[in-house]
Design a protein around this motif. Structure first.
Motif, PDB file in Angstrom:
ATOM      1  N   CYS A   1      -9.888   0.645  10.589  1.00 58.15           N
ATOM      2  CA  CYS A   1      -8.597   0.180  10.085  1.00 58.15           C
ATOM      3  C   CYS A   1      -7.579   0.438  11.194  1.00 58.15           C
ATOM      4  O   CYS A   1      -7.014   1.525  11.270  1.00 58.15           O
ATOM      5  CB  CYS A   1      -8.241   0.935   8.815  1.00 58.15           C
ATOM      6  SG  CYS A   1      -6.655   0.453   8.146  1.00 58.15           S
TER       7      CYS A   1
ATOM      8  N   TYR B   1      -9.539  -3.607   0.407  1.00 61.01           N
ATOM      9  CA  TYR B   1      -8.776  -3.521   1.666  1.00 61.01           C
ATOM     10  C   TYR B   1      -8.614  -2.091   2.165  1.00 61.01           C
ATOM     11  O   TYR B   1      -8.515  -1.864   3.362  1.00 61.01           O
ATOM     12  CB  TYR B   1      -7.394  -4.181   1.486  1.00 61.01           C
ATOM     13  CG  TYR B   1      -6.426  -3.373   0.650  1.00 61.01           C
ATOM     14  CD1 TYR B   1      -6.548  -3.305  -0.726  1.00 61.01           C
ATOM     15  CD2 TYR B   1      -5.388  -2.663   1.241  1.00 61.01           C
ATOM     16  CE1 TYR B   1      -5.681  -2.567  -1.498  1.00 61.01           C
ATOM     17  CE2 TYR B   1      -4.507  -1.914   0.468  1.00 61.01           C
ATOM     18  CZ  TYR B   1      -4.658  -1.862  -0.901  1.00 61.01           C
ATOM     19  OH  TYR B   1      -3.799  -1.117  -1.662  1.00 61.01           O
ATOM     20  N   ASN B   2      -8.568  -1.140   1.227  1.00 64.07           N
ATOM     21  CA  ASN B   2      -8.323   0.240   1.659  1.00 64.07           C
ATOM     22  C   ASN B   2      -9.623   1.000   1.930  1.00 64.07           C
ATOM     23  O   ASN B   2      -9.610   2.202   2.177  1.00 64.07           O
ATOM     24  CB  ASN B   2      -7.449   0.981   0.642  1.00 64.07           C
ATOM     25  CG  ASN B   2      -7.937   0.794  -0.771  1.00 64.07           C
ATOM     26  OD1 ASN B   2      -9.009   0.196  -0.986  1.00 64.07           O
ATOM     27  ND2 ASN B   2      -7.192   1.282  -1.728  1.00 64.07           N
TER      28      ASN B   2
ATOM     29  N   GLY C   1       0.829  -1.206   0.000  1.00 62.67           N
ATOM     30  CA  GLY C   1       0.000   0.000   0.000  1.00 62.67           C
ATOM     31  C   GLY C   1       0.862   1.254   0.000  1.00 62.67           C
ATOM     32  O   GLY C   1       1.969   1.266   0.545  1.00 62.67           O
TER      33      GLY C   1
ATOM     34  N   ASN D   1      -7.881  -7.454  -2.241  1.00 58.56           N
ATOM     35  CA  ASN D   1      -6.607  -6.767  -2.468  1.00 58.56           C
ATOM     36  C   ASN D   1      -5.918  -7.399  -3.671  1.00 58.56           C
ATOM     37  O   ASN D   1      -6.335  -8.457  -4.140  1.00 58.56           O
ATOM     38  CB  ASN D   1      -5.753  -6.835  -1.188  1.00 58.56           C
ATOM     39  CG  ASN D   1      -5.416  -8.253  -0.777  1.00 58.56           C
ATOM     40  OD1 ASN D   1      -4.647  -8.922  -1.455  1.00 58.56           O
ATOM     41  ND2 ASN D   1      -6.023  -8.727   0.303  1.00 58.56           N
TER      42      ASN D   1
ATOM     43  N   VAL E   1       2.610   2.574   3.456  1.00 64.76           N
ATOM     44  CA  VAL E   1       2.639   1.603   4.559  1.00 64.76           C
ATOM     45  C   VAL E   1       3.984   1.574   5.287  1.00 64.76           C
ATOM     46  O   VAL E   1       4.082   1.026   6.381  1.00 64.76           O
ATOM     47  CB  VAL E   1       2.242   0.165   4.126  1.00 64.76           C
ATOM     48  CG1 VAL E   1       0.763   0.094   3.794  1.00 64.76           C
ATOM     49  CG2 VAL E   1       3.086  -0.327   2.968  1.00 64.76           C
TER      50      VAL E   1
END
Lengths: 419, 419
Positions: B214, B208-209, A9, B228, A12
């Motif tokens: 989160c 996922y984002n 990501g 993802n 990250v």
């Protein structure tokens, strides 16, 4: 097969301080190289270490295309530091150096050759526990964050070799595509060629059930197992990404979609070849790099001559796949199609030529040097190149087609000029 | 993301004694169910244990579609045996039971609800070290050999729930396609539908984002992370195998190629959904199984009524994907095409209907019961089915489209009849 942990990501990297806290790390070794130590990827790591109060020492003396001497220097630093975790920020050179430093600092009485691949070293299995290593790749090529391999240039033999063991595989790979925005054009290109060859070689490698010897005890099986239904998934997927994004990533540093996809493709191909293995392009690349004369590639800010790994690998690819296609022509044809060839009227017996021709066009479009001659080799060097390939059995034995010295000689000769 | 170790090949089960020797195991717990204890897969394991002199105790009392009571019985056995390694030979029921036995025997003072998913249990993180667990799947469905999930029927609430933690993921999955040759027709079908839904749900899960919350610390993130780029590779690959081989595997027990491919697809889809998660088909399936009345499926040799997991999942799939397609229509259309739909003239806004219609045809061809009505449910049961779905937040929150109680009610109603 075992696969590494990876996290993907944009941004990250900023979590790395937390990861180290979670690991209970109290003395961290941060490894990188001189150039990167001034660039955003290392900065992002330093900021996170500071934020989470992680105590660390930085080693920024990694050599691009490392040698036994540069490995030993990093190992010395690691032994002295008594670290309980490692962070590698860089391309394959940095990550590989960090793997070696972690290994030998964890096994302080071992001789350097103990773990180096046979027949050059003793190829001993690693039984000592290592410290956690978090790898933050900054190129899109080696996939080293997902593999248990560390490659170096063994100066006295003028040949590249390495250490291969699941034990040195990083604990976590942090795939942060922001880091690829710092890469100059030729580094994108050459590291991308490494991804291309990882995918092509692992997809065409000797199948896992034809490899010999096949030790009956699973614990004695090599890291490189031959092509298999799982590595095939990764290889083909990586190849499709290369076909779609590599040219875009090279030509436009602002193309975040392309650079992010190539960054992932590097890890995907790494997972594939980390299990299946590579074969002749890689086996022949080690003397091509090791015997370098005066070649200094564009965009590499180093004070020694070098042939970038991805370039040394890709220059023989047209010759190699023409040679290996005899064994799995359908896989070679499929790869050519993925890379853009129109195979509607192709004959299966021409698969090798078609893939080679597709690769040549691909490389020509990307301004790649015209073969081994363009990076300083001549016919007179072929015996030395062949001699440097012979000890690379760990990979050359995974070629689907066995090769004699004459075959290797012919492959080097055919790679002198590409266009 | 972390991925399990798997080993694939016909006959690789015979190596399990060596694996246990390599792990230094001295007291092994072998778990299976009563039927399987008489069948070739368990025999192959027993032979290998005998050959390598592995000391073991067998527990063959695993319940197909396990309950809290059957989990507790296995846990009691595990605690008493003080084992240092576990081997699970069976489908998801066996592997899941063995995961729970290993967990609670390794954490003997924990209350059973401590590790059960919130809000039903406390959902505590697992911090104790577990013993190695080798899973030998005998169905081609759950992919449990690659995941950190164990599902059971919580009797007092009449609802399925589970335990989800990376810590309970098997150390090694042995994918030996020989074992799938023992599977009767409906078990091949129903376990194949589980693979189908794992692939479809993980490919269409919330990205996922976009998942919330989160947690900023990576260690607190759930096992199910949302779709993802890595889980997508596995989901699509598994879906392609299902499209090509599931019908063949069901119709012809001698079609080794088809059964072997479905066995691999099960693990592939497991790696995908084990990271991305599943959503509404699975969330709604738990009350469908938990509230079973008198349904007794063909080919399941058990003394209680049950809705096989794969069947409970797939019966709502046409309704679910019609509902979720509003969010990622292009992914739904792509899935329909992989499953055989001709989408050349399809409109993107019809993606959900097209995928639903493709699924209905697929199920009709495979003689699947005509909806929830055919397995004993009526409109009057819908409130209870909805009530049983509400606590399944772990998965329902991964639906790309949020859903109200009315939405769930409509989805159950639309699933009463398929054809």
């Amino acid at each position: 097969m075992a696969i590494s942990n990876i996290r993907y990501g944009e941004g990250v990297t900023k979590e790395i301080g937390m990861d180290l806290q979670n690991l209970g790390a109290r003395r961290v070794c941060l490894m990188t190289d001189k150039n990167l130590s001034q660039l955003p990827p290392v900065n992002a790591v330093l900021n996170s270490l500071a934020k989470y109060g992680i105590n660390f020492q930085m080693y920024d003396n990694v050599r691009v295309e490392p040698t036994d001497q540069s490995f030993l220097d990093a190992i010395k630093f690691a032994k002295k530091g008594e670290f309980d975790a490692y962070v590698a920020v860089g391309g394959g050179s940095v990550i590989d150096t960090c793997k070696a430093a972690n290994l030998y600092a964890s096994s302080p009485t071992s001789d350097f050759l103990d773990y180096v691949n046979a027949p050059i070293g003793k190829g001993k299995p690693v039984t000592v526990p290592l410290k956690p290593l978090i790898a933050v790749p900054t190129t899109a090529g080696t996939g080293s964050e997902t593999t248990g391999v560390a490659i170096f240039d063994f100066k006295q033999l003028k040949v590249k070799t390495g250490i291969a063991s699941r034990a040195i595989k990083p604990t976590l790979g942090i795939i942060d595509p922001l880091h690829t925005l710092s890469m100059p054009e030729r580094i994108v290109a050459n590291s991308g060629f490494d991804v291309l060859c990882h995918a092509l070689e692992s997809y065409t490698a000797l199948p896992y059930n034809m490899r010999s010897p096949c030790p009956s005890n699973p614990i004695n099986r090599p890291a490189y197992q031959g092509s298999n239904p799982i590595s095939d998934v990764w290889a083909l997927h990586a190849l499709r990404i290369v076909a779609k994004y590599l040219k875009r990533a090279i030509r436009n540093p602002e193309d975040r979609e392309a650079r992010a996809n190539m960054h992932l493709a590097s890890a995907f191909a790494g997972i594939g070849f980390g299990n299946a293995g590579v074969h002749l392009c890689h086996g022949m690349s080690y003397p091509i790099s090791g015997l370098v004369k005066t070649y200094k590639p564009k965009d590499y800010n180093v004070d020694h001559s070098l042939v970038p790994h991805g370039l040394s690998v890709v220059l023989t690819s047209p010759a190699v796949f023409t040679f290996t296609a005899q064994i799995h022509p359908e896989r070679h044809l499929e790869a050519a199609e993925i890379l853009g060839a129109d195979i509607r009227t192709a004959r299966i017996k021409d698969a090798g030529f078609i893939l080679a021709d597709t690769l040549r066009k691909f490389l020509f479009d990307l301004n790649v040097d015209d073969g081994l001659a363009a990076i300083g080799y001549s016919k007179a060097d072929i015996p030395a190149l062949v001699k440097g390939t012979l000890p690379q059995e760990r990979v050359t034995k995974l070629s689907p087609r066995p090769q004699t010295e004459e075959d290797l000689s012919a492959l080097f000769e055919a790679s002198m000029k590409l266009y």
